[in-house]
Design an enzyme around this catalytic site. Structure first.
Site, PDB file in Angstrom:
ATOM      1  N   SER A  48       0.925   8.098  -7.843  1.00 25.98           N
ATOM      2  CA  SER A  48       0.581   7.520  -6.546  1.00 25.98           C
ATOM      3  C   SER A  48      -0.937   7.434  -6.381  1.00 25.98           C
ATOM      4  O   SER A  48      -1.622   6.879  -7.237  1.00 25.98           O
ATOM      5  CB  SER A  48       1.239   8.347  -5.438  1.00 25.98           C
ATOM      6  OG  SER A  48       1.060   7.741  -4.177  1.00 25.98           O
ATOM      7  N   MET A  49      -1.480   8.013  -5.321  1.00 25.89           N
ATOM      8  CA  MET A  49      -2.924   7.957  -5.094  1.00 25.89           C
ATOM      9  C   MET A  49      -3.689   8.722  -6.166  1.00 25.89           C
ATOM     10  O   MET A  49      -4.904   8.522  -6.325  1.00 25.89           O
ATOM     11  CB  MET A  49      -3.263   8.506  -3.711  1.00 25.89           C
ATOM     12  CG  MET A  49      -2.741   7.669  -2.555  1.00 25.89           C
ATOM     13  SD  MET A  49      -3.323   5.953  -2.567  1.00 25.89           S
ATOM     14  CE  MET A  49      -5.074   6.182  -2.270  1.00 25.89           C
TER      15      MET A  49
END
Length: 975
Positions: free
Chosen positions: A210-211
């Site tokens: 993800s991030m």
């Protein structure tokens, strides 16, 4: 209602807008339609279950994890040691565990796992365990003589909300660069490395979820990054192209900085980036309901020589979509990731990885279907030419344009030969169920200088009546996948003959092969407008081929989903069940559909999407590739799937539920202030203003919402909008072929003109729901107040009769509150936290005024109507500010004592705070002249325009415009 110009004198009578019976009926109809649309979109998003190739099929996993905290990585090495921690994963019974309880043993190759938004360091365990099991228990399956076990380090960020806060993302990147430095220094002290004299690691492989994938790319742009310490990055569901939320300006600025830095570095042909760094972005596709899979695209950031984006439905022997969280533990994917990492490492090199060319070739082999254009360069490249152990004089020659069909052991001869023409119009295709066979591509007809092309075959799903899903023949299943190859004439240049040899050990085994100049791809010109009225129909049948391609160059919008119905006779004793490959050429998304005799298949793709840069030179077609047994006829019916289309709207336009309502509220306030042009004017109520706006201007609004998002798709208009944007983060591409539409709804297809009006109507319904909730709360407060007065005889003083509020700007209590909040914002808390407090104060203001308005409507009507409208605007500003508050409270919860190092601009809250306090004194802005009126109306008009035009991608700036408005209104209250 009659609209009039501004009066020259206050004595002129003004006909104020009212709520007529006819107007109420019209508005009620709009509200009902809006609520109905909201219910439909919500219900389809929640209740609609994916089917067929979109069905989740990840297998569960187990492991024996242990984590060793790296206590030596303390404040001597990083200033963030008190907030974050570093761990080393150890699979029990496999990896070397610490000696004497705390002495860590490092003898492998370092990998650093970076968790995503609110992610845990323990998420590394799935892939780390797979690597340990594969290396220690199945080392013979690893096609890499220089492989070594992996040391998985993982960062503990205390489940920070990286997606909401730019400073948090920057802190993580700074910390990880320090961690990389420390990790490499640990290997210099490793006894295992000292004893073996192996080259010390000079780089660390980064694996981000993800991030965490964005943090990985950010690391390489920072001053504390060690040059050449990272050359391999793997990301899982990471939004590379654009930020998933736009509540924080720092996030958007970091995205702009990172992508600009990477683009520049990759365009420099002599840079370390271009010649060494690889990035592979893997997304779970349609099942990812946390962020749109479109955002994971690397196009325009990383060239194909250094990376690509792929989908889990594309990856051979995986063939399943995966949701945002499951992508780190899905059994099939973690095995493939572990195997890829083990096959690209090189323990004999200081960088501990193979060259960029090898890493990318392996990446295409593991993570692409093998049928993409980019994979052609990886086929028939075996440099070890040799003579096959086949007697060419004993082979059977297969004529051109003849379909070779083998489906029993009796039909197999010694071998089959295909003579290659010099024409590039010919191609070779072969599909087989055989697990092992030999196929040689020879440079002369005598069988010398041959390449064994077995490794150039792609694995495709096994399709018979026993298989329901593509994953039934994925990794770990008992059924082996089919193998398929398609080579065009240019790839066959230089070869003179193809020789196939194999043996059929099972009754159901088969081979289909053909060397021909047949064009197996047909083009259908049907577009969305035609398809919405008349479904596309077609029959496919060809006794002399088994592959049929169908391209739809006018179907390219990711916003529209389709339904494909297939019908064929199941009575024929076929070698396999028909199947279909659905694919787009960029990004590399493939889905496999196993067809039944009469079945329906949902077609959803990630192709041209809102807010994602578009290269207008690439092929945008939706492509369908059918594998059909010879003699079988399939009937097709393609139509629009409205249910799935509506379901997928929510994830791509979630932020519109904040920006569009704010735009409407600002428009209504503008309408209210249009009539409130003097101290003696009437300030109409919010619902009256909204209903009259709909009644008088709905045609113009709907025309703008329908045509506007499509009309701006011109490079000149997009450039103009960029220069009109006060923050201008999304710069127009210097490439004339790249088009980046970050404005309005980011639409490109004229067929989706209705999306703007749909969200507008839904937003109107939301506003009325919230307004009625406020009215209900006010009604309850009035009843409670009346009861208190009746039974206790306590009366509340009339604030307008208290003359002290006219003399003092603020009372002592308010001054103390202003000083306290100001000091807190400047020293410790973010201004967003103060905004939440201010919102509560404004709610109390409205409740208090409701009581006084109930007593004396004529006296308090204007003040109450004004405060309710201001509260409506404040409520929709809360979602913009709340994420930063969540990050702040999270830091406070883990006792991170350092001051919140961003968002301490007192001016970002002062106007709103001061205006709210003036509201609590029952003050209302005083419009004394035309200039005052013009300024207020202009700012409100600009807020409405900006919120709709730029708001989705710049929500944080919408708040700042609102704050400027509040400053002007505050100034008008003290005139």
């Amino acid at each position: 209602m009659v609209q009039i110009d501004l009066p020259a004198e206050s004595a002129v009578r003004i006909r104020y807008p009212t709520l007529t019976k006819k107007l109420r009926k019209r508005s009620t109809l709009v509200i009902i339609v809006g609520l109905l649309l909201l219910c439909i979109i919500t219900s389809t998003h929640i209740s609609h279950n994916f089917s067929g190739s979109d069905t989740p099929k990840c297998r569960s996993i187990y492991m024996y994890p242990s984590y060793a905290r790296i206590d030596g990585f303390d404040s001597r090495h990083t200033k963030l040691a008190k907030k974050y921690h570093l761990y080393l994963y150890r699979e029990q019974g496999k990896d070397k565990e610490p000696k004497h309880g705390d002495e860590i043993q490092l003898d492998g190759i370092p990998v650093l796992f970076i968790p995503g938004n609110a992610g845990s360091f323990k998420q590394a365990r799935s892939i780390a365990a797979a690597s340990a099991n594969l290396y220690f228990d199945h080392k013979s399956t690893i096609q890499n003589s220089n492989a070594k076990n992996m040391d998985y380090f993982t960062a503990d960020f205390n489940e920070d909300f990286t997606a909401f806060h730019g400073q948090t993302m920057l802190d993580q990147a700074v910390y990880l660069n320090d961690a990389v430095r420390y990790i490499l220094s640990m290997y210099a002290q490793s006894a295992a490395y000292k004893e073996s004299n192996r080259p010390l690691p000079k780089s660390v492989i980064l694996l981000g979820h993800s991030m965490g994938g964005i943090v990985a790319r950010l690391m390489l742009t920072l001053p504390n990054h060690i040059p050449e310490s990272v050359n391999t990055i793997l990301t899982l569901s990471s939004p590379h192209s654009t930020a998933p939320v736009t509540f924080d300006g720092d996030i958007l600025k970091l995205y702009d900085r990172v992508n600009s830095y990477w683009t520049s570095a990759m365009n420099d042909m002599g840079s370390y980036f271009r010649n060494n760094v690889s990035v592979i972005s893997i997304t779970g596709g349609i099942l990812d309901d946390i962020l749109p899979a479109d955002y994971t695209n690397l196009q325009g950031i990383v060239p194909e020589s250094n990376g690509f984006t792929t989908f889990t439905t594309t990856i051979p022997e995986l063939w399943t979509p995966i949701d945002h969280l499951a992508i780190v533990w899905c059994d099939q994917l973690r095995y493939l990731l572990a195997k890829y990492i083990l096959e690209i490492v090189n323990d004999d090199a200081g960088g501990k990885t193979a060259t960029l060319d090898i890493r990318m070739r392996k990446g295409r082999k593991f993570f692409l279907s093998g049928l993409e254009r980019i994979t052609d360069a990886d086929k028939l490249i075996d440099k070890n030419l040799s003579a096959p152990a086949v007697d060419f004089s004993d082979t059977e020659s297969v004529p051109e344009n003849h379909l070779l069909v083998l489906n029993s052991s009796e039909s197999m001869s010694t071998g089959y030969a295909f003579n290659i023409s010099k024409s590039v119009d010919y191609s070779f295709e072969m599909l087989t169920s055989l697990v092992q066979f030999d196929i040689f591509f020879c440079k002369d007809i005598y069988g010398k200088d041959c390449i064994n092309g077995f490794s150039s075959f792609s694995k495709v799903p096994h399709s018979t009546s026993l298989q329901k899903f593509p994953t039934d023949s994925s990794w770990g299943e008992s059924v082996s996948p089919f193998r398929f190859i398609s080579l065009n004439g240019s790839l066959l240049q230089g070869f003179q003959i193809i020789v196939f040899q194999g043996s059929m050990k099972k009754k159901e085994d088969f081979v289909l092969a053909k060397y021909s100049d047949d064009k197996s791809i047909e083009t259908a010109s049907d577009g969305l407008w035609k398809l919405s009225l008349f479904p596309f129909r077609m029959s496919l049948k060809n006794k002399h081929s088994f592959v049929h391609g169908l391209a739809f160059p006018n179907l390219w919008s990711s916003l529209i989903s389709f339904n494909l119905k297939t019908t064929f006779s199941d009575e024929i004793d076929s070698m396999f069940r028909p199947m279909m490959r659905q694919y787009v050429n960029n990004p590399y998304e493939t889905k496999w559909h196993l067809l039944a005799a009469s079945s329906s298949h949902e077609i959803n793709m990630h192709n041209i999407s809102p807010f994602i840069p578009l290269d207008d030179t690439i092929d945008k077609s939706l492509n369908l590739m059918f594998f059909i047994p010879p003699g079988e006829e399939i009937s097709l019916r393609l139509s629009i799937n409205w249910k799935l289309t509506l379901k997928m709207l929510y994830i791509r336009f979630r932020l519109a539920f904040a920006s569009i309502p704010i735009s409407i509220i600002a428009l209504v306030l503008c309408y209210q202030f249009y009539y409130y042009d003097s101290p003696d004017s009437k300030f109409i109520s919010f619902d009256t203003g909204l209903m009259n706006v709909l009644n008088n201007h709905s045609l113009l609004i709907f025309l703008f919402l329908s045509v506007g998002p499509i009309a701006i798709n011109h490079k000149a208009i997009l450039t103009l909008l960029h220069y009109l944007d006060p923050i201008s983060l999304s710069k127009p591409s210097s490439d004339s072929h790249m088009l980046n539409n970050n404005y309005m709804l980011g639409l490109r297809e004229t067929f989706v003109w209705w999306i703007g009006p749909v969200f507008f109507i839904i937003s109107v319904a939301l506003l009325f729901i919230i307004l009625r909730l406020i009215n209900v709360i006010e009604f309850a407060v009035i009843k409670i107040s009346s009861a208190i007065t009746r039974y206790t005889r306590i009366t509340f003083p009339d604030p307008l009769n208290d003359m002290t509020h006219h003399k003092l700007l603020f009372n002592n209590r308010q001054l103390l509150g202003v000083c306290f909040i100001s000091l807190g914002v400047m020293v410790y808390v973010p201004y967003q936290f103060a905004f939440i407090l201010v919102s509560l104060i404004q709610m109390w203001n409205c409740m208090k005024l409701a009581v006084f308005t109930n007593r004396n409507n004529a006296k308090y009507s204007n003040i109450h109507n004004y405060n309710v409208s201001f509260l409506m605007l404040t409520i929709f500003m809360i979602p913009i500010n709340a994420p930063i508050v969540v990050v702040f409270l999270r830091n406070f919860a883990i006792r991170w004592e350092t001051a919140f190092r961003s968002h301490h601009n007192f001016l970002a809250i002062a106007p709103t705070l001061l205006l709210t306090l003036r509201n609590s004194q029952c003050n209302i802005p005083i419009i004394k002249n035309r200039m005052n009126w013009l300024i207020v109306v202009s700012i409100l008009g600009y807020l409405s325009f900006y919120s709709f035009m730029y708001g989705i991608r710049n929500l944080y700036w919408v708040y700042h415009i609102s704050n400027i408005l509040n400053g002007v209104l505050f100034f008008l209250t003290i005139l």
